[in-house]
Design a protein around this motif. Sequence first.
Motif: not given
Length: 124
Positions: A33-38, A51-59, A98-102
């Motif tokens: 899972t990849m994230g952006w912070f500020r 964005m998770s490994s399977n393409g889910g997103t959250r903002s 994050s290593k917990f990609g889902y």
Amino acid sequence: QVQLVESGGGLVQAGGSLRLSCAASGGTFSSYTMGWFRQVPGKEREFVAAMSSNGGTRSADSVKGRFTISRDNAKNTVYLQMNSLKPEDTAVYYCAASKFGYRLYALGQNYDYWGQGTQVTVSS
């Protein structure tokens, strides 16, 4: 060891756009899972998007409709397209993995790797 390197920050006028990139190396990018912070000096780090490994997103509510997270697993890169920028978007932007990609984590403590940050400044 995973390394994350952000790029694309800079100075832009209010209403303008920027695209941040974060290139990853040393790990299995597609599974993260990849994230952006500020973060603004003197304030707590703030979640922007994930964005998770399977393409889910959250903002975050503060950026919905203006910022879009995406990823290119072939390039081991995650992006943050930022449109309609406001002065309050001024911050150092950090990429995280994050290593917990889902899971779509909004808490920084759930991320294992961080980039060095890139400055975004929006002038009024």
